[in-house]
Design a protein around this motif. Sequence first.
Motif, PDB file in Angstrom:
ATOM      1  N   THR A  75      27.839  33.134  36.296  1.00 51.17           N
ATOM      2  CA  THR A  75      27.507  33.926  37.462  1.00 51.17           C
ATOM      3  C   THR A  75      27.741  35.394  37.155  1.00 51.17           C
ATOM      4  OG1 THR A  75      29.756  33.623  38.297  1.00 51.17           O
ATOM      5  CG2 THR A  75      28.096  32.062  39.043  1.00 51.17           C
ATOM      6  N   CYS A  76      27.080  36.267  37.917  1.00 52.13           N
ATOM      7  CA  CYS A  76      27.172  37.701  37.634  1.00 52.13           C
ATOM      8  C   CYS A  76      28.297  38.342  38.437  1.00 52.13           C
ATOM      9  CB  CYS A  76      25.839  38.373  37.912  1.00 52.13           C
ATOM     10  SG  CYS A  76      24.534  37.845  36.774  1.00 52.13           S
ATOM     11  N   GLN A 111      25.605  37.713  28.173  1.00 49.26           N
ATOM     12  CA  GLN A 111      25.936  38.149  29.531  1.00 49.26           C
ATOM     13  C   GLN A 111      25.237  39.446  29.894  1.00 49.26           C
ATOM     14  OE1 GLN A 111      27.283  35.158  30.990  1.00 49.26           O
ATOM     15  NE2 GLN A 111      28.004  36.856  32.229  1.00 49.26           N
ATOM     16  N   CYS A 170      23.268  39.462  33.175  1.00 46.78           N
ATOM     17  CA  CYS A 170      23.934  40.231  34.236  1.00 46.78           C
ATOM     18  C   CYS A 170      24.015  41.700  33.823  1.00 46.78           C
ATOM     19  CB  CYS A 170      25.339  39.684  34.489  1.00 46.78           C
ATOM     20  SG  CYS A 170      25.397  37.908  34.860  1.00 46.78           S
ATOM     21  N   GLN A 203      27.052  43.910  34.851  1.00 43.66           N
ATOM     22  CA  GLN A 203      28.411  43.424  34.592  1.00 43.66           C
ATOM     23  C   GLN A 203      29.118  44.266  33.536  1.00 43.66           C
ATOM     24  OE1 GLN A 203      28.982  39.413  32.727  1.00 43.66           O
ATOM     25  NE2 GLN A 203      29.813  38.903  34.746  1.00 43.66           N
TER      26      GLN A 203
END
Length: 222
Positions: free
Chosen positions: A39-40, A108, A112, A115
């Motif tokens: 999840t972000c 990631q 995202c 992030q």
Amino acid sequence: MRTRRIRFRIRSLCLAVLTVTACAAGPAVLPTPAASAATCSDIDVVVARGTFEPGTLGLVVGDPAFSALQKQLTGRSLSGYAVNYPADLSATSAAQGNADLVDHVRTQAVSCPGQRFVLVGYSQGANVVDNSIGISSDGAVVGSPIVATIPTALEPKVAAVLLFGNPIRALGRSVTGTYESRTIDFCAKGDPVCENGGNDVPAHLGYTADVDAAAVFAAGKV
């Protein structure tokens, strides 16, 4: 010979002390970071545990550091990622962690884009982080040559680097360059893993005491 001696003493002490600690603690309430940062979240806490260290992210440093960061970074969502590597005394252990950490950050960053990352490394895990930010741990206790580095374009996404019992310090090395101002590096007095000539092996297991200071440092960089 000194490196072999340190490896043997640390392996014996870690196995004995960490096992006893884990058993004595019973079903302690620990933070529950995500197994991976799918999840972000706002901040992804990427942790490379120490040699033979139990715990979700690591009993001595990783789990306490994640909890401390949650307290400091209120109002921001955190995820946790445990670097996938053996964390043993094999010649390729740190290199495997180095490759996994960099791969995780790259993946990631695509999934995202907003992030940011806090990188945490304890003992051999500090070698993993060192290598990943371009500081070689080759020649250090449970170190390895660099096999991958976080791409230059992603460097600004790394908000802070938190290192504990970093073996390269026993070689007179430290984090310099791009990440220097974003790094805090704890070495307990007498810790033979990070202090050349140190002979207080239990000091290497005392870094839980430093995680609050590390979290305050990270909060000032995020």
